[in-house]
Design a protein around this motif. Structure first.
Motif, PDB file in Angstrom:
ATOM      1  N   VAL A   1       5.843   2.417   7.986  1.00  0.00           N
ATOM      2  CA  VAL A   1       5.794   3.229   9.207  1.00  0.00           C
ATOM      3  C   VAL A   1       5.497   2.343  10.412  1.00  0.00           C
ATOM      4  O   VAL A   1       6.108   2.503  11.478  1.00  0.00           O
ATOM      5  CB  VAL A   1       4.742   4.350   9.067  1.00  0.00           C
ATOM      6  CG1 VAL A   1       4.455   5.009  10.408  1.00  0.00           C
ATOM      7  CG2 VAL A   1       5.195   5.385   8.059  1.00  0.00           C
ATOM      8  N   LEU A   2       4.590   1.399  10.277  1.00  0.00           N
ATOM      9  CA  LEU A   2       4.254   0.495  11.372  1.00  0.00           C
ATOM     10  C   LEU A   2       5.455  -0.343  11.790  1.00  0.00           C
ATOM     11  O   LEU A   2       5.758  -0.467  12.981  1.00  0.00           O
ATOM     12  CB  LEU A   2       3.087  -0.409  10.970  1.00  0.00           C
ATOM     13  CG  LEU A   2       2.618  -1.414  12.015  1.00  0.00           C
ATOM     14  CD1 LEU A   2       2.088  -0.694  13.246  1.00  0.00           C
ATOM     15  CD2 LEU A   2       1.558  -2.317  11.437  1.00  0.00           C
TER      16      LEU A   2
ATOM     17  N   LEU B   1       0.011   3.871  -0.635  1.00  0.00           N
ATOM     18  CA  LEU B   1      -0.373   4.292   0.704  1.00  0.00           C
ATOM     19  C   LEU B   1      -0.292   3.120   1.680  1.00  0.00           C
ATOM     20  O   LEU B   1       0.188   3.255   2.801  1.00  0.00           O
ATOM     21  CB  LEU B   1      -1.788   4.865   0.677  1.00  0.00           C
ATOM     22  CG  LEU B   1      -2.348   5.404   1.978  1.00  0.00           C
ATOM     23  CD1 LEU B   1      -1.534   6.608   2.435  1.00  0.00           C
ATOM     24  CD2 LEU B   1      -3.804   5.787   1.795  1.00  0.00           C
ATOM     25  N   GLN B   2      -0.720   1.948   1.225  1.00  0.00           N
ATOM     26  CA  GLN B   2      -0.678   0.753   2.055  1.00  0.00           C
ATOM     27  C   GLN B   2       0.781   0.367   2.355  1.00  0.00           C
ATOM     28  O   GLN B   2       1.116   0.060   3.496  1.00  0.00           O
ATOM     29  CB  GLN B   2      -1.398  -0.383   1.340  1.00  0.00           C
ATOM     30  CG  GLN B   2      -1.682  -1.578   2.192  1.00  0.00           C
ATOM     31  CD  GLN B   2      -2.521  -2.601   1.453  1.00  0.00           C
ATOM     32  OE1 GLN B   2      -2.550  -2.617   0.218  1.00  0.00           O
ATOM     33  NE2 GLN B   2      -3.195  -3.452   2.183  1.00  0.00           N
ATOM     34  N   ASN B   3       1.640   0.396   1.349  1.00  0.00           N
ATOM     35  CA  ASN B   3       3.057   0.084   1.555  1.00  0.00           C
ATOM     36  C   ASN B   3       3.717   1.069   2.512  1.00  0.00           C
ATOM     37  O   ASN B   3       4.501   0.675   3.382  1.00  0.00           O
ATOM     38  CB  ASN B   3       3.803   0.065   0.230  1.00  0.00           C
ATOM     39  CG  ASN B   3       3.436  -1.120  -0.626  1.00  0.00           C
ATOM     40  OD1 ASN B   3       2.958  -2.127  -0.124  1.00  0.00           O
ATOM     41  ND2 ASN B   3       3.651  -0.989  -1.915  1.00  0.00           N
ATOM     42  N   SER B   4       3.407   2.329   2.362  1.00  0.00           N
ATOM     43  CA  SER B   4       3.979   3.343   3.254  1.00  0.00           C
ATOM     44  C   SER B   4       3.490   3.146   4.688  1.00  0.00           C
ATOM     45  O   SER B   4       4.263   3.304   5.639  1.00  0.00           O
ATOM     46  CB  SER B   4       3.606   4.739   2.771  1.00  0.00           C
ATOM     47  OG  SER B   4       4.166   4.994   1.511  1.00  0.00           O
ATOM     48  N   SER B   5       2.231   2.806   4.839  1.00  0.00           N
ATOM     49  CA  SER B   5       1.685   2.577   6.177  1.00  0.00           C
ATOM     50  C   SER B   5       2.352   1.383   6.846  1.00  0.00           C
ATOM     51  O   SER B   5       2.669   1.427   8.048  1.00  0.00           O
ATOM     52  CB  SER B   5       0.177   2.346   6.110  1.00  0.00           C
ATOM     53  OG  SER B   5      -0.465   3.472   5.598  1.00  0.00           O
ATOM     54  N   ILE B   6       2.579   0.326   6.098  1.00  0.00           N
ATOM     55  CA  ILE B   6       3.250  -0.854   6.644  1.00  0.00           C
ATOM     56  C   ILE B   6       4.683  -0.502   7.031  1.00  0.00           C
ATOM     57  O   ILE B   6       5.166  -0.911   8.096  1.00  0.00           O
ATOM     58  CB  ILE B   6       3.196  -2.020   5.644  1.00  0.00           C
ATOM     59  CG1 ILE B   6       1.762  -2.527   5.525  1.00  0.00           C
ATOM     60  CG2 ILE B   6       4.128  -3.150   6.049  1.00  0.00           C
ATOM     61  CD1 ILE B   6       1.542  -3.525   4.411  1.00  0.00           C
TER      62      ILE B   6
ATOM     63  N   TYR C   1      -3.788   3.719  -3.660  1.00  0.00           N
ATOM     64  CA  TYR C   1      -4.025   2.945  -2.445  1.00  0.00           C
ATOM     65  C   TYR C   1      -2.879   1.982  -2.148  1.00  0.00           C
ATOM     66  O   TYR C   1      -2.482   1.834  -0.992  1.00  0.00           O
ATOM     67  CB  TYR C   1      -5.349   2.176  -2.564  1.00  0.00           C
ATOM     68  CG  TYR C   1      -5.691   1.416  -1.312  1.00  0.00           C
ATOM     69  CD1 TYR C   1      -6.137   2.083  -0.176  1.00  0.00           C
ATOM     70  CD2 TYR C   1      -5.549   0.038  -1.257  1.00  0.00           C
ATOM     71  CE1 TYR C   1      -6.438   1.400   0.983  1.00  0.00           C
ATOM     72  CE2 TYR C   1      -5.850  -0.661  -0.095  1.00  0.00           C
ATOM     73  CZ  TYR C   1      -6.297   0.028   1.015  1.00  0.00           C
ATOM     74  OH  TYR C   1      -6.580  -0.658   2.160  1.00  0.00           O
TER      75      TYR C   1
END
Length: 63
Positions: A34-35, A27-32, A24
């Motif tokens: 990308v954002l 995944l959270q770091n990757s999502s940030i 998780y």
């Protein structure tokens, strides 16, 4: 219909047992990431659009 059912069962099995899901936190770091990248790209496109709009307005008002 039987082929569709088989496809769905095999897809579910592959997603459940063969796919390696990231932790998780990763995944959270990757999502940030990308954002932030999407926001930077949107700002860049907005600045280019504003510059192009001003240039076209100047050009059309010149004639």
């Amino acid at each position: 219909m039987q082929k569709l059912s088989l496809f769905l069962k095999e897809s579910w099995s592959e997603m459940r047992y063969k796919v390696t899901w990231p932790p998780y936190s990763k995944l959270q770091n990757s999502s940030i990431l990308v954002l932030v990248g999407a926001l930077i790209f949107a700002l860049l496109i907005g600045v280019i659009d504003l510059a192009f709009d001003n240039a076209m307005e100047w050009f059309y008002n010149a004639f």
